[in-house]
Write an enzyme that holds these catalytic residues in place. Structure first.
Site, mmCIF file in Angstrom:
data_model
loop_
_atom_site.group_PDB
_atom_site.id
_atom_site.type_symbol
_atom_site.label_atom_id
_atom_site.label_comp_id
_atom_site.label_asym_id
_atom_site.label_seq_id
_atom_site.Cartn_x
_atom_site.Cartn_y
_atom_site.Cartn_z
ATOM 1 N N HIS A 56 -10.284 -4.749 -15.116
ATOM 2 C CA HIS A 56 -11.842 -5.399 -14.870
ATOM 3 C C HIS A 56 -12.444 -5.738 -15.902
ATOM 4 O O HIS A 56 -13.723 -6.299 -15.665
ATOM 5 C CB HIS A 56 -11.770 -3.814 -13.878
ATOM 6 N N CYS A 78 -8.436 -9.290 -16.859
ATOM 7 C CA CYS A 78 -8.157 -10.710 -15.406
ATOM 8 C C CYS A 78 -8.043 -11.453 -16.323
ATOM 9 O O CYS A 78 -9.795 -11.939 -15.904
ATOM 10 C CB CYS A 78 -8.025 -10.540 -14.640
ATOM 11 N N HIS A 106 -19.242 0.174 -10.463
ATOM 12 C CA HIS A 106 -18.249 -0.387 -10.552
ATOM 13 C C HIS A 106 -17.652 -0.948 -11.980
ATOM 14 O O HIS A 106 -18.669 -1.806 -12.413
ATOM 15 C CB HIS A 106 -17.717 -1.757 -9.725
ATOM 16 N N GLU A 108 -16.057 -3.371 -12.966
ATOM 17 C CA GLU A 108 -15.781 -5.133 -13.603
ATOM 18 C C GLU A 108 -17.727 -4.765 -13.993
ATOM 19 O O GLU A 108 -17.655 -5.889 -14.601
ATOM 20 C CB GLU A 108 -15.582 -5.459 -12.386
ATOM 21 N N THR A 146 -15.262 -9.946 -9.218
ATOM 22 C CA THR A 146 -14.026 -10.389 -8.100
ATOM 23 C C THR A 146 -13.438 -10.220 -6.807
ATOM 24 O O THR A 146 -12.540 -10.675 -6.583
ATOM 25 C CB THR A 146 -12.875 -10.904 -9.263
ATOM 26 N N CYS A 176 -11.498 -13.492 -6.526
ATOM 27 C CA CYS A 176 -10.377 -13.593 -6.744
ATOM 28 C C CYS A 176 -8.814 -13.855 -6.098
ATOM 29 O O CYS A 176 -8.971 -14.001 -4.861
ATOM 30 C CB CYS A 176 -9.021 -12.265 -7.275
ATOM 31 N N SER A 204 -10.229 1.430 -5.333
ATOM 32 C CA SER A 204 -9.637 -0.233 -4.997
ATOM 33 C C SER A 204 -11.025 -0.828 -4.334
ATOM 34 O O SER A 204 -11.167 -0.779 -3.115
ATOM 35 C CB SER A 204 -8.349 -0.681 -4.923
ATOM 36 N N SER A 249 -3.194 -5.144 -6.112
ATOM 37 C CA SER A 249 -2.860 -5.160 -7.306
ATOM 38 C C SER A 249 -1.398 -3.608 -6.769
ATOM 39 O O SER A 249 -0.971 -3.152 -7.772
ATOM 40 C CB SER A 249 -3.527 -4.306 -7.981
#
Length: 302
Positions: A56, A78, A106, A108, A146, A176, A204, A249
């Protein structure tokens, strides 16, 4: 997951990982059994130890903290997240106001915001647009987390463009590709499925979005499960067609477990819905590649 496994093979246990390497319960539990230790903050890692940053991404301040504690770092961010970080830095250098579409708290979002905190404003969905203020409406750009729903992101972008007509879009899509492909496939199956089961963890973001996308596409019911034994028999009442998908994932073994569970209950015919071919393979973190090459070179010289 592979990066942590390779690090454990290369350096031995323990390898510390800041935050879950990916948001999946099975992956985290499997890696913990092999010797990985997951921590929330860099301060929890003993000085001089090895720490891996999760997919993240982290803010620059986290790299500074690691250096101060003399930690050997492995950056497993990533590449798609890294791209967003670089975009944030570039637009901040050009003195843009950056509207970051994402969910507050979050990992990220925290990492991306840390790249240019004075320039970034978080926009947590279309309902948040009314609160957004910028310095110059002619110098505004949007970026995104993403792992969001593509539809949700574009709805927010649409609302932002109504308020800021000169809003600039990023040079390329930030969602993503694995997340997008799964959302497209779920839309295709959602209208035909009485029930959609999404294999993934509740923390997630992209897995949670798949449940929402399935319901929005017309599925009568949709649920998120980590493992097959979490499926409730009552969900199958009156159901003739079940759609199964997974977060980006999620290991294939967990999806196979759900398919086997359904097969035992009469859902034996499987039709694959494929939105796109996924041929992109990301390499190991550069620090790990460097040490593996050095070891290989040393062995070859013996």
């Amino acid at each position: 997951m592979i990066a942590v496994e390779k690090a454990l093979e290369q350096y031995g246990s323990p390898v510390y990982v800041r935050h879950e390497i990916v948001h999946n319960k099975y992956v985290v539990q499997t890696l913990e059994k092999k010797g990985a230790i997951f921590v929330e903050e860099t301060a929890e890692v003993p000085e001089g130890s090895i720490v891996m940053f999760s997919a993240h991404g982290v803010a620059p301040t986290v790299h500074q903290e690691a250096a101060e504690r003399k930690l050997a770092t492995i950056d497993a961010t990533c590449p798609l997240v890294t791209k967003v970080h670089k975009e944030a830095v570039r637009f901040a250098q050009d003195d843009f106001d950056i509207l970051l579409i994402g969910h507050e708290g979050h990992e990220e979002v925290i990492g991306t915001s840390g790249e240019a905190p004075e320039h970034i404003t978080l926009v947590d969905g279309p309902e948040d647009v009314g609160n957004v203020e910028v310095r110059d409406p002619s110098k505004v750009v949007w970026l995104s987390q993403t792992t969001l729903s593509v539809d949700e992101t574009m709805e927010t972008v649409g609302a932002l463009k109504e308020k800021f007509p000169l809003l600039i879009s990023p040079p390329s899509d930030d969602i993503c590709y694995a997340t997008q492909n799964r959302q497209i496939a779920v839309k295709q199956m959602g209208s035909d499925a009485d029930l959609v089961i999404v294999v993934g963890s509740k923390n997630s973001s992209n897995s949670v979005r798949l449940v929402e996308v399935a319901l929005g596409a017309g599925a009568n019911d949709a649920h998120l499960v980590d493992f097959a034994d979490e499926i409730e028999e009552s969900w199958l009442e009156g159901v003739s067609t079940v759609g199964v998908t997974s977060g980006a994932s999620v290991p294939e073994v967990l999806v196979d477990g759900v398919l086997a569970w359904l097969s035992e209950r009469g859902f034996e015919d499987v039709e694959i819905v494929k939105a796109a071919e996924e041929s992109i393979i990301f390499s190991l973190p550069k620090e790990l590649r460097r040490d593996l090459r050095a070891e290989a070179a040393a062995l070859s010289g013996e």
